[in-house]
Structures are given as structure tokens and as C-alpha cells.
Design an enzyme around this catalytic site. Sequence first.
Site, PDB file in Angstrom:
ATOM      1  N   LYS A 112       0.833  -1.200   0.000  1.00 33.08           N
ATOM      2  CA  LYS A 112       0.000   0.000   0.000  1.00 33.08           C
ATOM      3  C   LYS A 112       0.868   1.250   0.000  1.00 33.08           C
ATOM      4  CE  LYS A 112      -3.271  -0.048   3.046  1.00 33.08           C
ATOM      5  NZ  LYS A 112      -4.008   0.084   4.312  1.00 33.08           N
ATOM      6  N   LYS A 124       3.158  -2.109  11.451  1.00 32.33           N
ATOM      7  CA  LYS A 124       1.862  -2.036  12.137  1.00 32.33           C
ATOM      8  C   LYS A 124       2.090  -2.331  13.604  1.00 32.33           C
ATOM      9  CE  LYS A 124      -2.457  -1.180  10.945  1.00 32.33           C
ATOM     10  NZ  LYS A 124      -2.865  -0.134   9.990  1.00 32.33           N
ATOM     11  N   ASP A 164      -5.447   4.046  14.016  1.00 29.77           N
ATOM     12  CA  ASP A 164      -6.127   2.892  13.390  1.00 29.77           C
ATOM     13  C   ASP A 164      -7.378   2.668  14.222  1.00 29.77           C
ATOM     14  OD1 ASP A 164      -5.461   0.680  11.225  1.00 29.77           O
ATOM     15  OD2 ASP A 164      -6.324  -0.409  12.910  1.00 29.77           O
ATOM     16  N   TRP A 241     -17.471   7.628   7.514  1.00 27.45           N
ATOM     17  CA  TRP A 241     -17.831   9.055   7.480  1.00 27.45           C
ATOM     18  C   TRP A 241     -17.209   9.743   6.271  1.00 27.45           C
ATOM     19  CZ3 TRP A 241     -14.157  13.040   9.311  1.00 27.45           C
ATOM     20  CH2 TRP A 241     -14.716  14.325   9.344  1.00 27.45           C
TER      21      TRP A 241
END
Length: 445
Positions: A112, A124, A164, A241
Site C-alpha cells: 500500500k 503495524k 487505526d 464518514w
Amino acid sequence: MNVNDIMNGLEAKHPGEKEYLQAVQEVLESIEDIYNQNPQYEAAKIIERLVEPDRILTFRVSWLDDSGNVNVNIGHRVQFNNAIGPYKGGIRLHPSVNVSILKFLGFEQIFKNALTTLPMGGGKGGSDFNPKGKSDAEIMRFCQAFMLELWRMIGPNTDVPAGDIGTGGREIGFMYGMYKKLQMENTGVLTGKGLNWGGSLIRPEATGFGATYFADEMLKTKNDSFKGKVVTVSGFGNVAWGVALKVTELGGKVVTISGPDGYIYDEDGLDEEKIDYLLELRASNNDIVSPYVEEFPEAKFIAGKKPWEVKCDIAMPSAIQNELNGEDAEMLVKNGVECIVEVSNMGCTPEAIECFHKNQLPFAPGKAANAGGVAVSGLEMSQNATKLNWTNEEVDAKLLQIMSSIHVACEKYGTQEDGYIDYVKGANIAGFIKVADTMLDLGVI
């Protein structure tokens, strides 16, 4: 390279790490041909080096709750690959966090981040700490204790964590405050910061905005657009959202959101007032969506189900990994879905992806479609390094350009002879080539 042999070896070394193994297998199947056409990759054992993290840090996090009781959680940071830049990836705070999930997320992050064209490696982190129901003071004490263990291993040119699931601006603030105290300097070591202290405009919306921009590029290949499209979305946090905001702006109609308790179907679509309410709903700390119908009684709440049974033109899973399975995919196909965009990380199971490909439906994997979040994090790093703040319009324009370039890369490597674009293959090959060629240039280290 023989994918089965590699996977058998990984399963023997890492038994039970199903999410990690799933992510690796998807990439290996996509890049097998290009890998075998380039013997220099095999000679340097690029795959064997790429599928194993550089290191995994695991540590105890001890903190006091408001009653004075000692609580103990486990923290992790997976530093996966830093060939093209410092490790970059979020910190997830959720009871489901384990090494397998963080390895899967970190592995996906390599490709990514490479796709964004920005100099960022993959990593991560997270903890099994659950922020739901905790006071601000408890969350602060946990975040400070977490950073007390992690701070020596991160830095603006080493490893740059971000938010996250469970880690928003509040948590990033508490972590950054402790890091700053320990390091005795202001630096861009964390992204997702508050606007008053180094954050970037549109960062909270970026993942949703970027995924919608990517979907728009997919539609353009069919001479189509969002105008008049019915869109189903899962989740109700910042990602959902952001999707709702941008889809509505581009003329589409978002008719669903979802939570662990079920989903909302709002046939009229989410307007500005309803989209604003998502932030209030998320801030309630209840992790449920059913209160939506109390605020907007014309909508329906369907308990215990997922929104993929709703007829739509575009489906955008935006909640969590493997949330859309084979049966869900069959239902979407039956109801005439035209395009599927994976906004969550690995939001669709292999069976679902196989179904979409079999039916020649455009399907965008998360590593391409949801790269907008980390892209704006990278832009935040640039702003911090130059001590500048860019305007909303500047950041949004750069985000649009990055997502468009990712689509071009996916199209380049994923277009088949019949014209169908395999976005999974395209994204994996484009990201892999950039990382693998860099690893060759750097030698065996």
C-alpha cells in the site's frame, strides 16, 4: 517460485496465523508469473525475505484504572520492511489484536505504501487494550504506558506510527505527549496529530476520500460516475464518514452504515445532517448503530445482519477484515452490484473476491483503494519535516493525484487481454516491483 511450497513452509513456521497467511497467499498468487520471469528476484531470495518481518516487538503494558487497580495488556510493533522508507503503519487498540492480525496488516502496508509513491516502508502495531468504556484518564494512562515501552524503537526517520481502529486523535495526542517528554524534542514521529500541534488537514477523512476517488477512477473506465448511484457502506467510524461525505459530494447516495449490532438502511440516503451525526454516534463509545433510528425514525435498523443484502450499485466495505464473505458476494451479484471497493483492510474473503472476478465485476483491494489514509499521513510527515502547513485544498489535490496514480498503476499491471482490469493483481505487482527492485539495489541486509 512455487506458491504452494512457500505457503506450506510458512504454515509450518507460523501455525494458526490465518490472517497473515491469507494476506501472503493473495500477494504470491498475483505476482507468481512476474517473479518467475525475473530470475534476479529468486537469486536474491526476495520472497523469502519479504514475507518475514524485519522484527516483531512484544511488550507488557501495565497501567492503573480510575479505581487504582493494576491492569496488564500486551503491546506489539511489527516492523515489516523499510526498503523504500521508514516503517509506517497504524496502532490498533482492540481486544481482537494479535500477532497474526498485525503481521497481515503490516505486510499489506508494504505494498500500500509503495503504491502511494511516497518513501514509506510497512509496519503495524497495537494492543489488546479496549478503549470502549474507559475514561479519558484511563486512556491517557494506558497510552503513556504503551509509549514508555515503544519510544526507543520509533522516530521520524525510523518508524512513524499512526492511528487505526481504537486510536484516534485523542490517543495519538496522549502517545505523542509522552514521546515528546521522553525524547525532549518536537518531531513528526506520529501522524494523525491534532491540527494545533503538527497535524494535517483532511487526515480524518482521508481514507474515505481516497477510496471514493479511486472508485471514481474505476467508474471513469466505464464512462460512468457516482451521479445517481446507490452505495452501501459498512462501519460508522471515520472511514465510513469520509466515504459518505465524498460519495454524497460526487452525486451518489449512501443508504447504509453498520456496527456489531446490525445495520441501518436509510432509503433516503445520508444527507449533511445525518453524516454529521455519524461523528456524534461514534463518540458515544457504545459501538452500536441502532440509536440512529431514534434520531432519524424514517430509517430502519436490521439487527444482527450485514448491509450486503441491500440492493445497490456500489458496495464499499469500510469496517474490518473479512467482513464480506462468499455468500454476501453472491447476494450482491444477484442484486446487480456494478462495482466493489474494499475500503477496509482485506475486507473481503478470498471466496468473495473469487466471486467478483468470476462475474467480471470491478473489484478494488484495500491496499489500493484505502491508501488515501497513509498517503495523507505521508503528506503530514512532509509538512512536519518542512515546518509548513498546507491548506485543505492543497492536501485534497495531492490526495486526488496520488489515488489517480495508484489507479494508473493498477490498470497498467492488471489489465487482461479481454480488457477486464484485475485490480488485485495490478496493485500487488505494482507494489511488489517497486519494493523488490529496491531490495535488489540495497543488497542482502
